[in-house]
Scaffold this motif. Sequence first.
Motif, PDB file in Angstrom:
ATOM      1  N   THR A  35      14.319 -15.068 -91.989  1.00 57.12           N
ATOM      2  CA  THR A  35      15.411 -14.692 -92.265  1.00 57.12           C
ATOM      3  C   THR A  35      16.123 -13.786 -91.262  1.00 57.12           C
ATOM      4  O   THR A  35      17.586 -13.620 -91.309  1.00 57.12           O
ATOM      5  N   ALA A  36      15.384 -12.481 -90.778  1.00 56.17           N
ATOM      6  CA  ALA A  36      15.446 -11.297 -89.929  1.00 56.17           C
ATOM      7  C   ALA A  36      14.690 -11.509 -88.944  1.00 56.17           C
ATOM      8  O   ALA A  36      13.106 -11.681 -89.304  1.00 56.17           O
ATOM      9  N   VAL A  37      14.761 -11.407 -88.039  1.00 55.69           N
ATOM     10  CA  VAL A  37      14.836 -10.856 -86.486  1.00 55.69           C
ATOM     11  C   VAL A  37      14.399  -9.699 -85.565  1.00 55.69           C
ATOM     12  O   VAL A  37      15.801  -9.696 -85.684  1.00 55.69           O
ATOM     13  N   PRO A  38      13.584  -9.511 -85.533  1.00 59.49           N
ATOM     14  CA  PRO A  38      13.993  -7.450 -84.353  1.00 59.49           C
ATOM     15  C   PRO A  38      14.205  -8.485 -83.535  1.00 59.49           C
ATOM     16  O   PRO A  38      13.894  -9.394 -82.551  1.00 59.49           O
ATOM     17  N   VAL A  39      15.229  -7.631 -82.167  1.00 59.97           N
ATOM     18  CA  VAL A  39      15.698  -7.159 -81.415  1.00 59.97           C
ATOM     19  C   VAL A  39      15.556  -6.203 -80.196  1.00 59.97           C
ATOM     20  O   VAL A  39      16.067  -4.924 -80.904  1.00 59.97           O
ATOM     21  N   LEU A  40      15.369  -6.668 -79.143  1.00 61.07           N
ATOM     22  CA  LEU A  40      14.834  -5.956 -77.661  1.00 61.07           C
ATOM     23  C   LEU A  40      15.828  -5.852 -76.683  1.00 61.07           C
ATOM     24  O   LEU A  40      16.073  -6.674 -76.406  1.00 61.07           O
ATOM     25  N   ASP A  41      15.476  -4.834 -75.903  1.00 60.45           N
ATOM     26  CA  ASP A  41      16.744  -4.520 -74.996  1.00 60.45           C
ATOM     27  C   ASP A  41      15.626  -5.321 -73.569  1.00 60.45           C
ATOM     28  O   ASP A  41      14.978  -5.170 -74.339  1.00 60.45           O
ATOM     29  N   GLU A  42      16.172  -5.149 -72.606  1.00 63.28           N
ATOM     30  CA  GLU A  42      14.879  -5.500 -71.362  1.00 63.28           C
ATOM     31  C   GLU A  42      14.364  -5.044 -71.293  1.00 63.28           C
ATOM     32  O   GLU A  42      13.075  -5.106 -70.457  1.00 63.28           O
ATOM     33  N   LYS A  43      13.868  -3.430 -72.239  1.00 62.46           N
ATOM     34  CA  LYS A  43      12.535  -2.834 -71.318  1.00 62.46           C
ATOM     35  C   LYS A  43      11.730  -2.362 -73.227  1.00 62.46           C
ATOM     36  O   LYS A  43      11.192  -1.879 -72.509  1.00 62.46           O
ATOM     37  N   GLY A  44      12.396  -3.545 -73.721  1.00 61.06           N
ATOM     38  CA  GLY A  44      11.772  -3.614 -75.097  1.00 61.06           C
ATOM     39  C   GLY A  44      11.594  -2.986 -75.970  1.00 61.06           C
ATOM     40  O   GLY A  44      10.795  -2.696 -76.707  1.00 61.06           O
ATOM     41  N   ARG A  45      12.479  -2.537 -75.349  1.00 71.75           N
ATOM     42  CA  ARG A  45      13.006  -0.879 -77.109  1.00 71.75           C
ATOM     43  C   ARG A  45      13.893  -1.841 -77.815  1.00 71.75           C
ATOM     44  O   ARG A  45      14.470  -2.914 -77.519  1.00 71.75           O
ATOM     45  N   TYR A  46      13.809  -1.119 -79.690  1.00 71.60           N
ATOM     46  CA  TYR A  46      14.017  -2.293 -80.366  1.00 71.60           C
ATOM     47  C   TYR A  46      15.548  -1.532 -80.070  1.00 71.60           C
ATOM     48  O   TYR A  46      15.657  -0.726 -80.535  1.00 71.60           O
ATOM     49  N   VAL A  47      16.176  -2.141 -81.327  1.00 72.12           N
ATOM     50  CA  VAL A  47      17.519  -2.263 -80.819  1.00 72.12           C
ATOM     51  C   VAL A  47      18.584  -2.363 -82.812  1.00 72.12           C
ATOM     52  O   VAL A  47      18.775  -1.540 -82.236  1.00 72.12           O
ATOM     53  N   LYS A  48      17.901  -3.712 -82.982  1.00 73.91           N
ATOM     54  CA  LYS A  48      18.578  -3.586 -84.653  1.00 73.91           C
ATOM     55  C   LYS A  48      17.130  -4.681 -85.025  1.00 73.91           C
ATOM     56  O   LYS A  48      16.777  -5.389 -84.121  1.00 73.91           O
ATOM     57  N   THR A  49      17.375  -5.632 -86.481  1.00 68.54           N
ATOM     58  CA  THR A  49      17.186  -6.747 -86.764  1.00 68.54           C
ATOM     59  C   THR A  49      18.506  -7.541 -87.060  1.00 68.54           C
ATOM     60  O   THR A  49      19.831  -7.271 -87.509  1.00 68.54           O
ATOM     61  N   ILE A  50      18.272  -8.515 -86.712  1.00 71.58           N
ATOM     62  CA  ILE A  50      19.687  -9.611 -86.637  1.00 71.58           C
ATOM     63  C   ILE A  50      18.913 -10.674 -87.928  1.00 71.58           C
ATOM     64  O   ILE A  50      18.010 -10.862 -88.574  1.00 71.58           O
ATOM     65  N   THR A  51      19.674 -10.980 -88.862  1.00 73.60           N
ATOM     66  CA  THR A  51      19.883 -11.116 -89.876  1.00 73.60           C
ATOM     67  C   THR A  51      20.481 -12.794 -90.224  1.00 73.60           C
ATOM     68  O   THR A  51      21.954 -13.232 -89.383  1.00 73.60           O
ATOM     69  N   GLU A  52      20.380 -13.449 -90.546  1.00 71.61           N
ATOM     70  CA  GLU A  52      21.160 -14.757 -91.176  1.00 71.61           C
ATOM     71  C   GLU A  52      22.077 -14.033 -91.637  1.00 71.61           C
ATOM     72  O   GLU A  52      23.306 -14.922 -90.929  1.00 71.61           O
ATOM     73  N   GLY A  53      22.498 -13.357 -92.831  1.00 64.04           N
ATOM     74  CA  GLY A  53      23.607 -12.925 -92.888  1.00 64.04           C
ATOM     75  C   GLY A  53      24.807 -12.484 -92.287  1.00 64.04           C
ATOM     76  O   GLY A  53      25.735 -13.170 -92.340  1.00 64.04           O
ATOM     77  N   ASP A  54      24.062 -11.695 -91.160  1.00 65.74           N
ATOM     78  CA  ASP A  54      24.720 -11.289 -90.153  1.00 65.74           C
ATOM     79  C   ASP A  54      25.606 -12.285 -88.644  1.00 65.74           C
ATOM     80  O   ASP A  54      26.734 -12.190 -88.745  1.00 65.74           O
ATOM     81  N   LEU A  55      24.960 -13.551 -89.310  1.00 63.12           N
ATOM     82  CA  LEU A  55      24.848 -14.260 -87.590  1.00 63.12           C
ATOM     83  C   LEU A  55      26.296 -15.274 -89.183  1.00 63.12           C
ATOM     84  O   LEU A  55      27.473 -15.521 -88.095  1.00 63.12           O
ATOM     85  N   LEU A  56      25.915 -15.222 -89.936  1.00 62.02           N
ATOM     86  CA  LEU A  56      27.025 -16.007 -90.821  1.00 62.02           C
ATOM     87  C   LEU A  56      28.479 -15.439 -90.831  1.00 62.02           C
ATOM     88  O   LEU A  56      29.281 -16.319 -90.825  1.00 62.02           O
ATOM     89  N   TRP A  57      28.300 -14.133 -90.958  1.00 59.54           N
ATOM     90  CA  TRP A  57      29.581 -13.068 -90.898  1.00 59.54           C
ATOM     91  C   TRP A  57      30.678 -13.550 -89.947  1.00 59.54           C
ATOM     92  O   TRP A  57      31.420 -13.325 -90.192  1.00 59.54           O
ATOM     93  N   LYS A  58      29.319 -12.920 -88.639  1.00 58.22           N
ATOM     94  CA  LYS A  58      30.168 -12.990 -87.111  1.00 58.22           C
ATOM     95  C   LYS A  58      30.812 -14.806 -87.057  1.00 58.22           C
ATOM     96  O   LYS A  58      31.689 -14.914 -86.771  1.00 58.22           O
ATOM     97  N   ILE A  59      29.936 -15.876 -87.883  1.00 56.84           N
ATOM     98  CA  ILE A  59      30.803 -17.105 -87.732  1.00 56.84           C
ATOM     99  C   ILE A  59      31.829 -17.016 -88.239  1.00 56.84           C
ATOM    100  O   ILE A  59      33.203 -17.530 -87.522  1.00 56.84           O
ATOM    101  N   LYS A  60      32.351 -16.743 -89.381  1.00 56.13           N
ATOM    102  CA  LYS A  60      32.896 -17.048 -90.067  1.00 56.13           C
ATOM    103  C   LYS A  60      33.832 -16.500 -89.846  1.00 56.13           C
ATOM    104  O   LYS A  60      35.253 -16.580 -89.918  1.00 56.13           O
ATOM    105  N   ASN A  61      34.042 -15.027 -89.385  1.00 52.61           N
ATOM    106  CA  ASN A  61      35.346 -13.942 -88.692  1.00 52.61           C
ATOM    107  C   ASN A  61      35.284 -14.266 -87.486  1.00 52.61           C
ATOM    108  O   ASN A  61      36.366 -13.011 -86.940  1.00 52.61           O
TER     109      ASN A  61
END
Length: 135
Positions: A35-61
């Motif tokens: 339900t949640a996965v870490p997101v990394l940039d091209e250098k392998g640095r931690y950027v954020k964690t994306i969740t199902e809820g984040d995806l659902l709100w993005k799709i809805k809006n």
Amino acid sequence: MNIAFFLLPKKEVVCLKAESTIRQTLEKMEFHRYTAVPVLDEKGRYVKTITEGDLLWKIKNTDQLSFQTSERFYIKDIEVNRDYQPVHIDAEMEDLMSLVAVQNFVPVVDDNEIFIGIIRRMDIIEYFNKKGSLK
């Protein structure tokens, strides 16, 4: 206690690249049943964690965004609802405990902010339960 004891190394963690599409993200989360996965940039640095809820709100809006068009939208452009704070590998247990109380997992970074793994709340609970500290 050193928090490295609880570290699940990066090679065992499902991560996403910031350049991943929403469709790739949905498919990876569905496959691994996360339900949640870490997101990394091209250098392998931690950027954020994306969740199902984040995806659902993005799709809805977002006009023109559906599962069929989701390969044209990138997770780097998604605002997250919850900011999963990372800790440095040399952090104290107290720092970790305050985060694990509100996060299912805590991303761990090295001195260069490179993602090196996660610490799962369940692993900490199980450890202290076995030691008798939660009884």
